[in-house]
Write an enzyme that holds these catalytic residues in place. Structure first.
Site, PDB file in Angstrom:
ATOM      1  N   HIS A 110      21.032   7.916 -48.825  1.00 43.52           N
ATOM      2  CA  HIS A 110      20.526   9.156 -48.234  1.00 43.52           C
ATOM      3  C   HIS A 110      20.757  10.317 -49.185  1.00 43.52           C
ATOM      4  CE1 HIS A 110      24.750   8.466 -46.918  1.00 43.52           C
ATOM      5  NE2 HIS A 110      24.873   9.680 -47.399  1.00 43.52           N
ATOM      6  N   GLN A 176      21.649  14.227 -43.320  1.00 46.57           N
ATOM      7  CA  GLN A 176      21.585  13.279 -44.431  1.00 46.57           C
ATOM      8  C   GLN A 176      20.452  12.268 -44.195  1.00 46.57           C
ATOM      9  OE1 GLN A 176      25.664  12.084 -43.841  1.00 46.57           O
ATOM     10  NE2 GLN A 176      26.255  12.851 -45.863  1.00 46.57           N
ATOM     11  N   ASP A 208      27.444   3.838 -52.401  1.00 47.19           N
ATOM     12  CA  ASP A 208      27.858   4.248 -51.059  1.00 47.19           C
ATOM     13  C   ASP A 208      26.926   3.640 -50.013  1.00 47.19           C
ATOM     14  OD1 ASP A 208      29.391   6.140 -49.311  1.00 47.19           O
ATOM     15  OD2 ASP A 208      27.392   6.959 -48.992  1.00 47.19           O
ATOM     16  N   GLU A 250      30.164  -0.349 -51.377  1.00 42.16           N
ATOM     17  CA  GLU A 250      30.800   0.033 -50.118  1.00 42.16           C
ATOM     18  C   GLU A 250      29.976  -0.594 -49.000  1.00 42.16           C
ATOM     19  OE1 GLU A 250      31.956   3.780 -47.249  1.00 42.16           O
ATOM     20  OE2 GLU A 250      29.969   3.515 -48.059  1.00 42.16           O
ATOM     21  N   HIS A 315      39.567   8.168 -48.545  1.00 45.20           N
ATOM     22  CA  HIS A 315      39.173   9.509 -48.102  1.00 45.20           C
ATOM     23  C   HIS A 315      38.594   9.492 -46.689  1.00 45.20           C
ATOM     24  CE1 HIS A 315      35.641   7.521 -49.646  1.00 45.20           C
ATOM     25  NE2 HIS A 315      34.884   8.360 -48.975  1.00 45.20           N
TER      26      HIS A 315
END
Lengths: 559, 406
Positions: A110, A176, A208, A250, A315
């Site tokens: 995105h 997003q 990601d 990820e 995070h």
């Protein structure tokens, strides 16, 4: 000719110690309250001395920063808050000079709704190439089987855009929008961005949100064959032009689904092992090895050239998507007594507070991280036991400024405290006056010193990054014991998950005659015999042994 | 060709006109034509030999050795003691580059006084490479009770204990190389970003698993120039030795025991004079003075138990002055650890070791005063075993650095 990377070994990531950090939170060189690349470059000596070998930078690209940079509005630049492209290049060179590799984010699922692609798309006529950079629909009823990931903030994966007069698809925040990989120009643009950073010398890319690239009706829109085809094309593009680089996936999925992202060694080099992480916490709290041994048993073999990425905290929240409902209930009750500690499907806390600041528990979990098969990934600040701030929104509570010393703003910035991008931690237990790098560097008994020693020790033995694992099955379930093996290296690890001392008898008959040498102190233990090998471990204790064959050394000088 | 190649165009052209050579002999210490009086085209029967000598010396003309097989090369760094294949400075890199360019099978770098060499000696150094597939050949110089004590009290036994190879002179300045080792040494080491040849070559070969051997030579150990003071020598040698420990941690920490490397020829023996009593007295006084003045630095490097052991030594009369092997080995290992931890400036640290080294020399010389050759060989063997038996001490402190030591 392929552009070489900074590493000589194509499998460098297998031996790496990865350190995840946000430029914004690490060190502010210009006093504006926000960390920057010049600041990070100034702190590279600390990281080198600490022993990490690869830096993973969270997104640093131009962005409205509504999702901490994961909402990118320009893939080919640096957010002005963090410096310039030249600052980034200088940082990259400085890291390479210190034999550290650098991994950056490639957020390809995105963009920000402020990205020129989206602004152009919403104005473009339906069906045009420009419009098709994103996924549009006249109805919000398509792809109903796709789950909502950010359950706390989003009610649907579709949002109406009044300018485009259509719904757009987004798996994460509504600001997003997901790009549309059915449009070949999208992949072309993404590959351009990838090449841009790899040409500059970046060593690794974290992809990601990789499972969500492609959507298809009648599916949950995750891990589709079309998505794997996209990943393969990215990998091919990388291999064609660049040597010794790495892609980390990820994919917050079950091991069997993540396995597919390695392909036959032709998709990602690395992938996070998401389900293992909460189970380490669960095993510790339950004082039972089963959650860990069970998930490792469910983990399929991966190609020789691939590697798992292991982590305790990062995070994001301590995600509980990859556990059963009952396990999730247990984890919430065990680790997030205050509802403010929860976000989405997880727990937004750092390692030290999760462990009630118990040093031995922190050490034990790190010992597992460093000795399980995979590459350990550390989150900045956890090496000194930094705390979190559950009163900050979203996941910002674990993204506070690095605590360098006891001075104003924890030594992170010279700005007035009100200007800081996030307040520093100030509570009496985890506050910067107590927990900071400077204090721990001068204390040989600090957590920082302990972590540094552990990293140095792990780096001596390649078996940790490259060897196989075999769990032993002692009667005492509070003991987790396993063998790491590679060629002629054999390591025995034994961990006591209990808060009380525990006895254990290990079946080591196949190693009869070998000498266990405790690895930290190089202490020789009694040789292994035909009977079960008896050990006693203190509360949360762990022991690592090298298994040595009896030696017949030649002790005669030449004459 | 390596990125770091430093040969000028003129030399490259000359080498190109020569084409190939089977053997390259490099003489970085060459000064005058007398240095090469032994060179003969008849050496190495059936093999094509090329001699490389530095431009800092005289120009050689055709003599017993054909001039077309003489290459004069400019050196890139000032020549000095220990500047050769011990890897401290790269004055011999050009020789390796020449060897690589002419695709030589073997290459000998002779850093000692060239007048001590001969075609026979060079051939002895290179035959194991040419005939038996060794990649690195060390010389064994004539042994003497009191000769080359930095080597026999530190370098040799520590190399043996840590890297598992019994090599008499691991930092010898005269060496024989195979072509594959030459290729490797001219590569850049990604860890240090220097040519591998700038590192200590012995460990480079050992840690790579290349076969090494040693050859007994009928010549004395090369001596440093009189102007080189002991502290400087110790600083250079120990600096190299200790820095290498950091570079090769994963090798030496996982090796145990030691083995004799293949040895050819018989090492000679050299009689030497005993150290004069006054000199011994001076050494001990230097140590005692060091104990008083260097306490702060020693306190950083040494453990309390070691310091107590040293204090005990300061009270001994000359006739009773004996430093136990275990104490000496711990001193060396403690300094290696302090060097790694960068607790203080490394040069200051290493220089502070000089009085301790003198204490060991005095103790050893007193003990060996009336010893036979066999006695002194056995004595050094005992010392080497002490280094081996104390290796776990080094390992434990290396792996888990802590100020809170015994």
């Amino acid at each position: 000719m392929k552009a070489p990377g900074s590493a000589q070994d194509r499998l460098w990531f297998k031996d790496a110690i990865i350190y995840e950090l946000h430029v914004r939170a690490f060190f502010d060189s210009n006093g504006d309250g926000i960390g920057d690349f010049q600041g990070l470059t100034q702190r590279l000596d600390y990281l080198q001395d600490f022993g990490v070998t690869c830096l993973w930078l969270l997104p640093f690209f131009p962005s409205p920063l509504r999702d901490d940079g994961y909402d990118i509005s320009d893939y080919l630049n640096v957010h002005p808050d963090y410096g310039t492209l030249d600052d980034f290049r200088a940082f990259l060179d400085a890291a390479h000079q210190r034999n550290m590799q650098v991994m950056i984010e490639l957020v390809i699922n995105h963009t920000s709704d402020q990205h020129p692609w989206f602004q152009r798309a919403r104005l473009a006529p339906a069906g045009s190439v420009e419009r098709d950079f994103y996924v549009w629909s006249d109805t919000d009823k398509k792809y109903q089987q796709a789950r909502i990931i950010f359950t706390d903030t989003e009610k649907s994966n579709w949002t109406w855009d009044p300018i485009a007069n259509a719904y757009y698809w987004h798996r994460f925040f509504s600001h997003q929008p997901d790009v549309n990989y059915d449009n070949p120009l999208v992949l072309e643009e993404v590959q351009k961005a990838m090449r841009y950073w790899l040409d500059m010398g970046v060593d690794g890319l974290r992809l990601d949100a990789i499972p969500y690239l492609v959507e298809r009706e009648g599916t949950n829109c995750e891990n589709l064959a079309e998505t794997h085809a996209i990943v393969k094309q990215l990998r091919r593009g990388m291999d064609e032009h660049h040597a010794n680089r790495m892609i980390l996936a990820e994919a917050n999925q079950w091991p069997t689904d993540v396995r597919a992202y390695f392909g036959e060694g032709d998709e990602c080099h690395m992938a996070f092992h998401f389900p293992l992480m909460p189970r380490m916490f669960m095993a510790l709290r339950l004082e039972d090895r089963l959650p860990v041994t069970d998930i490792i048993a469910q983990t399929p073999a991966i190609p020789e050239s691939c590697q798992w990425g292991l982590f305790l905290r990062n995070h994001d929240e301590l995600t509980l998507e990859m556990v059963s409902d009952e396990e999730r209930d247990y984890m919430y009750l065990a680790y997030s007594t205050d509802p403010r500690m929860r976000v989405n499907v997880g727990i937004r806390r750092r390692l030290a507070p999760l462990m009630d600041n118990n040093r031995r528990r922190i050490e034990l979990l790190n010992s597992l991280l460093f000795s399980f098969p995979g590459t350990p990934i550390l989150y900045y600040g956890d090496e000194i036991g930094m705390g979190d701030n559950i009163y900050l929104g979203d996941r910002n509570g674990v993204r506070t400024p690095m605590q360098w010393n006891g001075d104003r703003n924890a030594g992170f910035s010279r700005a007035t405290p009100a200007k800081l991008f996030n307040p520093v931690i100030m509570d009496p237990v985890y506050g910067y006056a107590t927990i900071n790098v400077e204090a721990q560097e001068s204390d040989p008994s600090s957590l920082l010193s302990w972590m540094r020693n552990m990293i140095a020790l792990r780096k001596i033995f390649r078996v940790f990054g490259r060897g196989s694992i075999e769990f032993l099955n002692p009667e005492n379930k509070k003991i987790l014991a396993y063998l790491r093996r590679m060629e002629n290296e054999e390591i025995l690890c034994v961990a006591n998950l209990s808060r009380f001392p525990q006895p254990v008898a290990l079946d080591l008959a196949k190693f009869e005659g070998m000498k266990p040498i405790e690895m930290m102190g190089y202490v020789e233990f009694p040789p292994i015999g035909s009977q079960p090998y008896a050990l006693s471990l203190g509360a949360y204790d762990f022991l690592w042994f090298e298994l040595h064959k009896p030696t017949n050394s030649v002790r005669t000088l030449a004459t | 060709m390596p990125e770091t190649e430093s040969l000028p165009q003129q030399v490259k052209e000359q080498i190109e006109s020569i084409g190939r050579a089977d053997v390259v002999i490099g003489l970085p210490s060459f000064r005058t034509r007398e240095d090469l009086s032994w060179a003969s085209a008849d050496g190495f029967v059936g093999l094509n030999v090329l001699i490389a000598y530095p431009s800092s010396g005289e120009v050689l003309e055709a003599g017993a050795f054909p001039s077309e097989h003489l290459v004069r090369y400019p050196i890139s760094a000032p020549e000095r003691y220990l500047s050769g294949p011990t890897g401290v400075y790269g004055t011999f890199q050009e020789i390796l580059q020449i060897g690589q360019r002419v695709e030589s099978k073997a290459c000998c770098v002779w850093n000692s006084n060239p007048q001590g060499a001969s075609m026979e000696i060079i051939e002895q150094m290179l035959r194991p490479v040419l005939d038996q597939g060794f990649d690195l050949v060390f010389p064994i110089y004539k042994e003497a009770k009191l000769g080359a004590l930095v080597n026999s009290s530190i370098i040799c036994p520590m190399t043996r204990a840590l890297y598992g190879k019994q090599i008499h002179f691991p930092m010898a300045i005269d060496l024989g190389f195979s072509s594959s080792l030459v290729d490797r040494l001219l590569e850049t080491d990604p860890r240090t970003r220097q040519p591998r040849s700038a590192q200590w070559i012995a460990t480079e070969a050992i840690c790579t698993g290349l076969p090494v051997c040693q050859v007994g030579l009928p010549m004395d150990t090369p001596r440093p120039p009189d102007s080189t003071d002991l502290s400087s020598i110790l600083t250079i040698i120990l600096g190299r030795l200790f820095a290498d420990l950091e570079r090769n941690t994963s090798y030496w920490q996982r090796s145990s025991g030691s083995e004799l490397v293949p040895t050819f020829g018989t090492p000679g023996i050299r009689e030497d004079d005993a150290i004069a009593p006054a000199e011994l007295q001076r050494m001990i006084e230097t140590f005692q003075l060091g104990y008083r003045n260097l306490a702060e630095i020693w306190g950083v490097a040494l453990t309390p138990a070691t310091l107590v052991g040293l204090k005990r030594l300061t009270n001994l009369a000359v006739s009773q002055f004996r430093m136990a092997d275990d104490l000496w080995v711990r001193v060396v290992y403690d300094f290696a650890l302090a060097h790694r931890q960068r607790a203080i400036n490394r040069e200051h640290l290493l220089r502070a070791m000089t009085p301790l080294y003198l204490a060991w020399v005095a103790s050893y010389a007193l003990e060996m005063k009336d010893a036979s050759i066999t006695d002194f060989q056995n004595r050094l063997e005992r010392l080497a075993l002490a280094y081996e038996s104390q290796k776990p001490y080094l390992l434990s402190r290396w792996r888990w650095p802590d100020r809170f030591n015994p």
